[in-house]
Design an enzyme around this catalytic site. Sequence first.
Site, short mmCIF file in Angstrom:
data_model
loop_
_atom_site.label_atom_id
_atom_site.label_comp_id
_atom_site.label_asym_id
_atom_site.label_seq_id
_atom_site.Cartn_x
_atom_site.Cartn_y
_atom_site.Cartn_z
N THR A 82 0.86 -1.21 0.00
CA THR A 82 0.00 0.00 0.00
C THR A 82 0.88 1.24 0.00
O THR A 82 0.99 1.94 1.01
CB THR A 82 -0.91 -0.01 1.25
OG1 THR A 82 -0.07 -0.21 2.41
CG2 THR A 82 -1.96 -1.09 1.19
N THR A 117 -0.69 -2.35 5.69
CA THR A 117 -0.88 -1.12 6.46
C THR A 117 -1.81 -0.19 5.69
O THR A 117 -1.54 0.15 4.55
CB THR A 117 0.47 -0.43 6.70
OG1 THR A 117 1.35 -1.35 7.35
CG2 THR A 117 0.33 0.82 7.55
N LYS A 204 -1.35 0.61 14.38
CA LYS A 204 -0.19 0.42 13.51
C LYS A 204 0.38 1.76 13.07
O LYS A 204 1.58 2.02 13.15
CB LYS A 204 -0.60 -0.41 12.30
CG LYS A 204 0.40 -0.44 11.17
CD LYS A 204 1.67 -1.16 11.54
CE LYS A 204 2.71 -0.95 10.46
NZ LYS A 204 3.75 -1.95 10.45
N ASN A 208 4.12 3.79 14.11
CA ASN A 208 5.08 4.20 13.08
C ASN A 208 5.24 5.71 13.01
O ASN A 208 6.34 6.23 12.84
CB ASN A 208 4.67 3.64 11.71
CG ASN A 208 5.28 2.27 11.48
OD1 ASN A 208 5.88 1.69 12.37
ND2 ASN A 208 5.12 1.75 10.27
N ARG A 211 7.35 7.05 15.74
CA ARG A 211 8.77 6.91 15.40
C ARG A 211 9.19 8.01 14.43
O ARG A 211 10.20 8.68 14.63
CB ARG A 211 8.99 5.54 14.78
CG ARG A 211 10.43 5.13 14.60
CD ARG A 211 10.49 3.63 14.34
NE ARG A 211 11.80 3.14 14.04
CZ ARG A 211 12.75 2.90 14.95
NH1 ARG A 211 12.52 3.19 16.21
NH2 ARG A 211 13.93 2.42 14.60
N CYS A 258 7.88 1.91 4.77
CA CYS A 258 6.86 2.17 5.80
C CYS A 258 6.79 3.63 6.21
O CYS A 258 5.87 4.35 5.85
CB CYS A 258 7.13 1.30 7.02
SG CYS A 258 7.58 -0.38 6.62
N TYR A 321 18.21 1.77 2.85
CA TYR A 321 17.47 2.75 3.64
C TYR A 321 17.75 2.63 5.14
O TYR A 321 17.49 3.57 5.91
CB TYR A 321 15.97 2.66 3.36
CG TYR A 321 15.21 1.60 4.10
CD1 TYR A 321 14.99 0.34 3.54
CD2 TYR A 321 14.67 1.87 5.36
CE1 TYR A 321 14.28 -0.63 4.22
CE2 TYR A 321 13.95 0.91 6.05
CZ TYR A 321 13.76 -0.33 5.48
OH TYR A 321 13.04 -1.28 6.15
N1 SAJ Z 1 15.87 6.08 11.40
C1 SAJ Z 1 16.52 7.25 11.82
N2 SAJ Z 1 16.72 7.43 13.16
C2 SAJ Z 1 16.31 6.51 14.09
C3 SAJ Z 1 15.65 5.32 13.63
C4 SAJ Z 1 15.45 5.13 12.28
O1 SAJ Z 1 16.90 8.11 11.04
O2 SAJ Z 1 16.55 6.73 15.28
C5 SAJ Z 1 15.63 5.88 9.95
C6 SAJ Z 1 16.23 4.58 9.41
O3 SAJ Z 1 17.58 4.77 9.04
C7 SAJ Z 1 15.34 4.32 8.19
C8 SAJ Z 1 13.99 4.81 8.66
O4 SAJ Z 1 14.24 5.69 9.76
O5 SAJ Z 1 15.77 5.07 7.07
C9 SAJ Z 1 13.06 3.70 9.11
O6 SAJ Z 1 13.78 2.86 9.93
P1 SAJ Z 1 13.05 1.87 10.99
O7 SAJ Z 1 14.07 1.38 11.91
O8 SAJ Z 1 11.88 2.53 11.56
O9 SAJ Z 1 12.61 0.65 10.17
P2 SAJ Z 1 11.49 0.15 9.18
O10 SAJ Z 1 10.87 1.25 8.45
O11 SAJ Z 1 12.21 -0.89 8.43
O12 SAJ Z 1 10.42 -0.55 10.13
C10 SAJ Z 1 9.39 0.18 10.74
C11 SAJ Z 1 9.26 -0.40 12.14
N3 SAJ Z 1 8.33 0.42 12.90
C12 SAJ Z 1 8.62 0.71 14.17
O13 SAJ Z 1 9.61 0.36 14.72
C13 SAJ Z 1 7.57 1.54 14.88
C14 SAJ Z 1 8.75 -1.83 12.03
O14 SAJ Z 1 8.50 -2.33 13.32
C15 SAJ Z 1 7.44 -1.86 11.22
O15 SAJ Z 1 6.92 -3.16 11.12
C16 SAJ Z 1 7.78 -1.35 9.85
O16 SAJ Z 1 8.18 0.01 9.97
C17 SAJ Z 1 6.52 -1.45 8.99
O17 SAJ Z 1 6.43 -2.43 8.26
O18 SAJ Z 1 5.64 -0.63 9.13
#
Ligand code: SAJ
Length: 434
Positions: A82, A117, A204, A208, A211, A258, A321
């Site tokens: 999505t 999602t 959900k 996200n 974060r 995501c 990424y």
């Molecule tokens: N990032 C930062 N600073 C941080 C943490 C991450 O700049 O402190 C960046 C990462 O480098 C990346 C992006 O954010 O570019 C996303 O990273 P991520 O660690 O959030 O990972 P995703 O997107 O692979 O996974 C997220 C996770 N969501 C949460 O932790 C709340 C995962 O648990 C979800 O299942 C996933 O999204 C999803 O499928 O929605």
Amino acid sequence: MGLGRIGLPTAALFAKAGAVVTGVDIRKEIVNETNAGRSSLVDEPGLAEVIRDAVGSGNLRATLSPNEAIPAADFVVICVPTPVDQTKTPDYSAIEKASRTVGGLLRRGTIIVVESTIGPGIAEEMVLPILESESKQRAGRDFGLVSCPERSDPGNIVENMRTVPRIVGGLTPESTARVAALYESAFGVKTVRLSDPKTANAVKLTENLFRDVNIALANEFALLYEKLGVDAIEVINACASKYNFMPHYPGTGVGGPCLPSNSYYLISEGIKAGNIPYMIRLAREINDRMPDHVVELVGEALNDAGKTIRGSKISILGVAYKPNVRDSQLTPVERVVERLKEMGALVEIYDPMFKGERIFGLKVTTSLASAVNKADCVVVGTAHDEFKHLDLKGIAGRMQPHPSFVDARNVVTLAEATQAGFAFRGVGRRTAGT
Ligand code: SAJ
């Protein structure tokens, strides 16, 4: 429905738990690969074994044809992508198509589980009417509809599926209970049962976006503290000594399938309902601006060495990424590469997850050494483990005289970089003399 990074491990784990699973996908190569007990998702620890065992047991098979699978199913799990389109509008076309297909083949008593999602209300207002009109049946009476959004981190998916509690919200308490029991028994995880699908989808998105907004705050602190001569990473690590501070770190920006898109599901539902989520929207803008800030830091680090971006050779370490995944979906590093190319730099890329492949129109070098050879500036775009203990002196020795180093993922410190003779810049880091 959908054997991608979420659908395939989900299907394999259900099969491993003893369920008879048919995986449906529109991609012939994925269907053939799966039936051969293999997967190209090489960066998912433990997945290869689970697929091999599931197919080996005869409990998992893949097919292009939904006609075989759906009429016989007790549960149909939808795991289709999505994304958002160029205008940041959620693109629900795949879930619409899957709902139409499922609705047309639906047997009375089946429960449809949406793992994709989606915005809060999309299950009730888009998926449900399609299922009812295609099946000529009533939701909640003749079939069940439940949202159980995936919560797995790419790079840790199998482990997450076996440990992270699942969120379950159905149209009826009975369907919620049946799906919760299914995931508890098959994955051995706890479940959180909620009042309806839209609440599950709100959970959900909330986690996200929590974060994404906190990463944006970390990026804002980084921009601020750079100007004040304070090291934002030192600050964040110190704040983390307090029980109620959850550390997030600044960097190149936010990428992946995501976070860069999830905000827009809620923003579009909010605007439809007459509420503009300002902070969520602003957080997207702040995170989307970080790649340009990295380019500014490259310009400054080269200037310190009496050079300009135009005509300089710049080596990018890491384009994925996030660390240790073979995934460049919506990676923030792409904009850094494109901007530097536009500004006349000669750009080289090295990423251990993509050695020798072509990305952003460039061939990824097969070694770090060849990427930094005769370079004027090195930029760390992704904090892969290989970049955690860089031989900075060795790297400087291979580069042009007066080398520059830009760290966008806090893998080195100002002291380490200057000791190795670099003109240094880092996201949220001090510069020499401050
Ligand atoms: N990032 C930062 N600073 C941080 C943490 C991450 O700049 O402190 C960046 C990462 O480098 C990346 C992006 O954010 O570019 C996303 O990273 P991520 O660690 O959030 O990972 P995703 O997107 O692979 O996974 C997220 C996770 N969501 C949460 O932790 C709340 C995962 O648990 C979800 O299942 C996933 O999204 C999803 O499928 O929605």
